[in-house]
Structure formats: structure tokens, C-alpha cells
Design a protein around this motif. Structure first.
Motif, PDB file in Angstrom:
ATOM      1  N   PHE A 156      -8.300   1.068  -2.690  1.00  0.00           N
ATOM      2  CA  PHE A 156      -7.437   0.610  -1.692  1.00  0.00           C
ATOM      3  C   PHE A 156      -8.188  -0.158  -0.906  1.00  0.00           C
ATOM      4  O   PHE A 156      -7.644  -1.092  -0.076  1.00  0.00           O
ATOM      5  N   SER A 157      -9.601   0.228  -0.509  1.00  0.00           N
ATOM      6  CA  SER A 157     -10.220  -0.637   0.534  1.00  0.00           C
ATOM      7  C   SER A 157     -10.601  -2.016  -0.132  1.00  0.00           C
ATOM      8  O   SER A 157     -10.674  -2.721   0.729  1.00  0.00           O
ATOM      9  N   PHE A 176      -6.760  -3.820   0.423  1.00  0.00           N
ATOM     10  CA  PHE A 176      -5.987  -4.074   1.795  1.00  0.00           C
ATOM     11  C   PHE A 176      -7.025  -3.766   2.841  1.00  0.00           C
ATOM     12  O   PHE A 176      -6.853  -3.535   3.736  1.00  0.00           O
ATOM     13  N   LEU A 218      -3.572   7.313  -8.687  1.00  0.00           N
ATOM     14  CA  LEU A 218      -3.851   7.382  -7.401  1.00  0.00           C
ATOM     15  C   LEU A 218      -5.391   8.089  -7.064  1.00  0.00           C
ATOM     16  O   LEU A 218      -6.185   7.455  -6.150  1.00  0.00           O
ATOM     17  N   PHE A 227      -7.722   5.489  -7.870  1.00  0.00           N
ATOM     18  CA  PHE A 227      -7.773   4.266  -6.775  1.00  0.00           C
ATOM     19  C   PHE A 227      -8.633   4.962  -5.774  1.00  0.00           C
ATOM     20  O   PHE A 227      -9.724   4.109  -5.293  1.00  0.00           O
ATOM     21  N   GLU A 228      -8.232   6.150  -5.233  1.00  0.00           N
ATOM     22  CA  GLU A 228      -9.220   6.746  -4.210  1.00  0.00           C
ATOM     23  C   GLU A 228     -10.570   6.919  -4.360  1.00  0.00           C
ATOM     24  O   GLU A 228     -11.530   6.714  -3.864  1.00  0.00           O
ATOM     25  N   LEU A 273       2.782   1.736  -3.474  1.00  0.00           N
ATOM     26  CA  LEU A 273       1.846   2.217  -4.453  1.00  0.00           C
ATOM     27  C   LEU A 273       1.679   3.635  -4.302  1.00  0.00           C
ATOM     28  O   LEU A 273       1.514   4.347  -5.243  1.00  0.00           O
ATOM     29  N   LYS A 274       1.362   4.214  -3.130  1.00  0.00           N
ATOM     30  CA  LYS A 274       1.375   5.870  -2.751  1.00  0.00           C
ATOM     31  C   LYS A 274       2.531   6.449  -3.285  1.00  0.00           C
ATOM     32  O   LYS A 274       2.451   7.578  -3.484  1.00  0.00           O
ATOM     33  N   ASN A 329     -12.525   3.505  -4.518  1.00  0.00           N
ATOM     34  CA  ASN A 329     -12.236   2.674  -3.427  1.00  0.00           C
ATOM     35  C   ASN A 329     -11.583   1.603  -3.630  1.00  0.00           C
ATOM     36  O   ASN A 329     -11.664   0.615  -2.888  1.00  0.00           O
ATOM     37  N   TYR A 358       0.906  -1.067   0.042  1.00  0.00           N
ATOM     38  CA  TYR A 358       0.084  -0.032  -0.089  1.00  0.00           C
ATOM     39  C   TYR A 358       0.857   1.149   0.018  1.00  0.00           C
ATOM     40  O   TYR A 358       0.614   2.209  -0.850  1.00  0.00           O
ATOM     41  N   ASP A 359       1.944   1.308   0.797  1.00  0.00           N
ATOM     42  CA  ASP A 359       2.726   2.403   1.110  1.00  0.00           C
ATOM     43  C   ASP A 359       3.719   2.631  -0.317  1.00  0.00           C
ATOM     44  O   ASP A 359       3.677   3.817  -0.725  1.00  0.00           O
TER      45      ASP A 359
END
Length: 138
Positions: free
Chosen positions: A133-134, A137, A124, A127-128, A115-116, A131, A112-113
Motif C-alpha cells: 500500500f505504501s 499510494f 490484504l 499487501f500490508e 481494495l480494503k 508494504n 485504496y479504500d
């Protein structure tokens, strides 16, 4: 006069053991050289979406994937006359041994980190907004 161009592509968010595969475009690439992205590419005329994604993943990283679901679709312009539509899928794979194409210079099974840190702001934001990332992860 330059004609407008519409490109349709597919990308895979390929997960394995809680990590996501990202690849780095060669610095010499004519679009976005040196940037990190998900695996995928353009759909060829007459191809269906999932066949195109499986072909692109095999060509770019040498993996056979299982496609789970569509995550999101987005569009953006790379120039005043070129628009790209990307359909992004959630995928898994059984193997994680990568064979990179000559279009890419590196790969990473990213946390996760990571990817950011590595992905461009536009990816990004997609992705946000969707959703992703949810889902990855949770």
C-alpha cells in the motif's frame, strides 16, 4: 492415495491513474468462487515468470502490461494436498479498457479504500506485510 500438488502462479498489481485493477472470480469457480483478486494465474511448464504473467493478464483482462518489479512472494494451502506459491509483481499499463475472460464476472479499478473492502483478508495481509500500500499510494 492422493499425491501432493504444488502450483506456482504469478499475479500483477496493475496500477493506472492511482488505482489498482482487481477482478472477481465467477461464483462457479472451483477455488475461491465469488472472491476478488489481482490478475494472473498458473505458470505453464517451460514458461518464464514474466512471460507467464503477461500471457495470463492478456487472457484474463485483455491488457498489455509493463512489469516493473517483484513486490513479494507468498505460499498457502488450498487443501491438505494442494499448496500454491504466488509471485506478485508491480505492473502498469497504457490502456484501461478491460475484456474479461469467462473465468471472471466483474472488474474494478480500485482505490485504496475499495481494495480494503473487496480483497480477501489473506491478500490484504500480504499487501500490508510487504508494504504494498505504501508503494501504491505514497
Amino acid at each position: 492415495m492422493v499425491e501432493n500438488q504444488m502450483i506456482v502462479g504469478v499475479k500483477g498489481v496493475i496500477i493506472k491513474n492511482g488505482r489498482v485493477l482487481i477482478i472477481k472470480r465467477c461464483n462457479e469457480a472451483h477455488v475461491a468462487g465469488g472472491t476478488w483478486e489481482g490478475v494472473g494465474g498458473k505458470i505453464e511448464f517451460g514458461e518464464d515468470l514474466e512471460s507467464a504473467l503477461k500471457r495470463e493478464v492478456m487472457e484474463e483482462v485483455g491488457l498489455e502490461i509493463q512489469i516493473k518489479q517483484i513486490l513479494y512472494a507468498t505460499t498457502f494451502q488450498t487443501s491438505p494436498t494442494r499448496q500454491v506459491v504466488i509471485i506478485t509483481y508491480l505492473c502498469t499499463c497504457d490502456n484501461k479498457d478491460i475484456t474479461l475472460s469467462n473465468e471472471h464476472s466483474d472488474y474494478l479499478w480500485a482505490t485504496y479504500d475499495e481494495l480494503k473492502t473487496y480483497l480477501p483478508k489473506g491478500i490484504l495481509a500480504d499487501f500490508e506485510r510487504n508494504n504494498v500500500f505504501s508503494l501504491l499510494f505514497a
